[in-house]
Design a protein around this motif. Structure first.
Motif: not given
Length: 176
Positions: A79-87
């Protein structure tokens, strides 16, 4: 049910911590451990300061380390994987990690140009159960973290933990 690890009195976490001590001792014996400030790359100092802020649990302190266009990639199938974009997305990710009481203990930091490589022990406290090595590649621009890519030493264990700790909401509400 006991495992051979239990019977021997040795746990995976204990072996991991013991191995980390050997890494530290080896660096002291070979002279590769630098003193705190002497000859330290400025980006290594930035990441040390970042980890100090992370350890405080104050997400607002972390904000100053991130470029507005930061990309933070968490590999895996959880559930927390992936790319986070921005602050805001990166801080939301750290807010979730905080719910699991995640802690980090830095083992090694090295820099080359705009990149810092970090090796650290990362573990959970709520619930306990994940205690592994992590490596991160940090790209720095203008004294800010512009990119971070996270690598777990045991991705399968990380995926299992995150699925256990972060349950998806039931259907159909999850899709609303």
């Amino acid at each position: 049910m006991t495992t051979s690890e239990d019977q021997a009195g040795v746990s995976r976490a204990g072996l991991l911590r013991g191995g980390l001590g050997l890494v530290a001792a080896g660096s002291l014996l070979t002279g590769t451990a630098a003193s705190a400030q002497e000859g330290e790359h400025p980006n290594v100092r930035l990441i040390k300061d970042y980890y100090e802020a992370y350890g405080s649990g104050d997400l607002n302190r972390l904000r100053r380390f991130f470029a507005n266009d930061i990309r933070w990639t968490i590999p895996g199938h959880h559930p927390l994987s992936g790319t986070k974009l921005g602050i805001d997305e990166v801080l939301a990710f750290f807010r979730e990690l905080g719910k699991a009481g995640f802690r980090a203990e830095t083992i090694f930091l090295g820099a080359d140009g705009d990149w810092v490589v970090d090796l650290h022990r990362g573990w959970s406290t709520r619930p306990e159960g994940l205690d592994i090595l992590w490596a991160l590649g940090f790209r720095i621009r203008n004294r800010k973290i512009v990119e971070a890519v996270n690598f777990a030493s045991d991705q399968h264990a990380a995926d299992q933990f995150f699925w256990k700790a972060y349950k998806l909401a039931p259907l159909p509400g999850r899709l609303a």
